[in-house]
Design a protein around this motif. Structure first.
Motif, PDB file in Angstrom:
ATOM      1  N   ASN A  18       0.863  -1.229  -0.061  1.00 13.24           N
ATOM      2  CA  ASN A  18       0.061   0.076   0.075  1.00 13.24           C
ATOM      3  C   ASN A  18       0.919   1.065   0.082  1.00 13.24           C
ATOM      4  OD1 ASN A  18      -2.509  -1.461   0.121  1.00 13.24           O
ATOM      5  ND2 ASN A  18      -2.088  -1.782   2.227  1.00 13.24           N
ATOM      6  N   GLU A  19       2.220   1.174  -0.464  1.00 11.47           N
ATOM      7  CA  GLU A  19       3.028   2.427  -0.429  1.00 11.47           C
ATOM      8  C   GLU A  19       2.874   2.619  -1.696  1.00 11.47           C
ATOM      9  OE1 GLU A  19       4.705   3.997   1.959  1.00 11.47           O
ATOM     10  OE2 GLU A  19       4.191   2.905   3.602  1.00 11.47           O
ATOM     11  N   THR A  20       3.399   3.854  -1.989  1.00 12.74           N
ATOM     12  CA  THR A  20       3.217   4.411  -3.569  1.00 12.74           C
ATOM     13  C   THR A  20       4.849   4.325  -3.992  1.00 12.74           C
ATOM     14  OG1 THR A  20       1.739   6.327  -2.826  1.00 12.74           O
ATOM     15  CG2 THR A  20       3.067   6.515  -4.804  1.00 12.74           C
ATOM     16  N   CYS A  21       4.709   3.717  -5.403  1.00  8.96           N
ATOM     17  CA  CYS A  21       5.770   3.773  -6.193  1.00  8.96           C
ATOM     18  C   CYS A  21       5.678   4.435  -7.470  1.00  8.96           C
ATOM     19  CB  CYS A  21       6.035   1.982  -6.262  1.00  8.96           C
ATOM     20  SG  CYS A  21       4.836   1.436  -7.257  1.00  8.96           S
ATOM     21  N   ARG A  22       7.153   4.249  -8.224  1.00  8.84           N
ATOM     22  CA  ARG A  22       6.767   5.116  -9.336  1.00  8.84           C
ATOM     23  C   ARG A  22       7.346   4.117 -10.471  1.00  8.84           C
ATOM     24  NH1 ARG A  22      11.401   7.562 -11.147  1.00  8.84           N
ATOM     25  NH2 ARG A  22      12.475   7.228  -9.264  1.00  8.84           N
ATOM     26  N   LYS A  78       9.419   3.727 -16.844  1.00  9.33           N
ATOM     27  CA  LYS A  78       9.005   4.185 -18.154  1.00  9.33           C
ATOM     28  C   LYS A  78       8.154   5.345 -18.329  1.00  9.33           C
ATOM     29  CE  LYS A  78      10.248  -0.315 -20.173  1.00  9.33           C
ATOM     30  NZ  LYS A  78       9.530  -1.311 -21.377  1.00  9.33           N
ATOM     31  N   THR A  79       7.190   5.365 -17.412  1.00 10.54           N
ATOM     32  CA  THR A  79       5.909   6.056 -17.539  1.00 10.54           C
ATOM     33  C   THR A  79       6.145   7.343 -16.493  1.00 10.54           C
ATOM     34  OG1 THR A  79       4.424   5.210 -16.311  1.00 10.54           O
ATOM     35  CG2 THR A  79       4.403   4.343 -18.583  1.00 10.54           C
ATOM     36  N   GLY A  80       6.617   7.021 -15.509  1.00  8.57           N
ATOM     37  CA  GLY A  80       6.823   7.996 -14.325  1.00  8.57           C
ATOM     38  C   GLY A  80       5.536   8.011 -13.341  1.00  8.57           C
ATOM     39  N   ALA A  81       4.639   7.041 -13.922  1.00  7.50           N
ATOM     40  CA  ALA A  81       3.052   7.354 -13.344  1.00  7.50           C
ATOM     41  C   ALA A  81       3.434   6.507 -11.948  1.00  7.50           C
ATOM     42  CB  ALA A  81       2.276   6.550 -13.959  1.00  7.50           C
ATOM     43  N   SER A  82       2.611   7.143 -10.773  1.00  6.53           N
ATOM     44  CA  SER A  82       2.657   6.609  -9.447  1.00  6.53           C
ATOM     45  C   SER A  82       1.597   5.393  -9.279  1.00  6.53           C
ATOM     46  CB  SER A  82       2.246   7.674  -8.423  1.00  6.53           C
ATOM     47  OG  SER A  82       3.255   8.718  -8.633  1.00  6.53           O
TER      48      SER A  82
END
Length: 344
Positions: free
Chosen positions: A324-328, A331-335
């Motif tokens: 449930n942590e956020t990652c990046r 290739k896209t830089g999307a979270s």
């Protein structure tokens, strides 16, 4: 009487040599006869015998080795060792030793020449390797500091700085200038001993006539040792530190927080490479996590302004620890949100 002409006559020599045997007549020289059938042989020359020469050389080498061995035994004998020890003790006695000093006493000594009435506002930025540690420690906190500070008029600033530095030199501090203060720029210098670490800083304004903020900030080496002890458990797991000859420094105490998965804990510790007693970066964090078995593990480094790439969470254990942590995405830089593995 008439002389008898038949009798022989004698000369004086004959009379003097009378009664002595006549001198032998010289013999004729013996003629040299050359025996061409049996010529005279030359004297025999010394023949070279390799075995005999090897025996001689071996004897010389053996004698030399025995002589060297005797000299070594003599040099390493207890008597000689005692002489060397006594000699070194005498040399140590002749070398002046630094008197023990504390941060508090250091500031007290400087206060005789600097009448600042305020406390330092900035921490010591120099990384310090505490005794027995293989990494550097930076203390980013101001409260532990012992120091003295205050404004100084611009026309007296140089004189005030010189008096502070002379007091520190008297207490045998080593000085390393980081910013020289030329052309109305700030001045910053490290002042270090084995037992006390200090920095003196002069902050100047654009207005050349404005007052200069001057401060001396110090810490005991014991304070660095305390911080280093809190860093040690995670520093020992930091793979780059143990896998290369590069020097690393850690800043402050580890920051921990519970994971969103029961039994797991996260920890972050600011880290940087150290070159010439200087931290080379200020925004790098080392990430660690603790699993239910109470063991800590190193995960990765990240930029303090960025989240970790999703591709690095490549094991079920990592996905569980950081669920449930956020990652990046690289290739896209999307979270994205890290999804824990399904329970079986």
């Amino acid at each position: 009487m008439h002389p008898n002409h038949d009798q022989p006559t004698y000369s004086d020599n004959d009379i003097q040599n009378a009664g002595q045997p006549p001198e032998p007549k010289p013999l004729a020289p013996t003629p040299v006869v050359h025996d061409y059938l049996h010529p005279i042989q030359d004297k025999p020359k010394h023949a070279y015998h390799p075995k005999r020469m090897m025996i001689v050389l071996s004897s010389i080498v053996a004698v030399s080795l025995i002589a060297v061995a005797i000299m070594l035994i003599y040099a390493l004998s207890p008597t000689q060792q005692n002489k060397k020890t006594n000699g070194s003790d005498q040399s140590n006695k002749s070398t002046p030793q630094k008197d023990a000093l504390t941060a508090k006493q250091t500031v007290k000594n400087v206060a005789v020449y600097f009448k600042g009435q305020e406390k330092p506002k900035s921490p010591i930025t120099r990384p310090v390797m505490a005794p027995g540690k293989a990494f550097y420690t930076v203390i980013p906190d101001v409260p532990p500091l012992v120091g003295i500070a205050g404004p100084v008029s611009a026309d007296k600033s140089d004189m005030q700085l010189e008096s502070i530095l002379k007091a520190m030199d008297y207490d045998k501090f080593a000085k390393k200038v980081r910013e020289d203060g030329a052309n109305n720029t700030n001045y910053l210098a490290d002042l270090t001993r084995d037992d006390v670490i200090c920095q003196v800083q002069v902050i100047k304004q654009k207005d050349v006539n404005a007052e200069h903020w001057t401060e001396l900030r110090c810490l005991d080496m014991g304070t660095y040792a305390e911080y280093a002890e809190t860093q040690q458990p995670l520093a020992a797991l930091y793979t780059p530190l143990t896998a290369s000859s590069v020097q690393y420094g850690f800043v402050g105490k580890p920051m921990t927080k519970p994971s969103q998965t029961d039994g797991y804990t996260h920890a972050e510790l600011p880290v940087s490479t150290v070159i010439d007693n200087t931290m080379t970066s200020s925004n790098r964090l080392a990430l660690f996590y603790q699993s239910p078995d109470k063991l800590w593990r190193y995960f990765t480094d990240r930029d303090s302004n960025l989240t970790v790439e999703c591709e690095q969470y490549d094991t079920p254990n990592l996905k569980t620890a950081y669920a449930n942590e956020t990652c990046r995405r690289v290739k896209t830089g999307a979270s994205e949100t890290i999804i824990p593995p399904k329970k079986r």
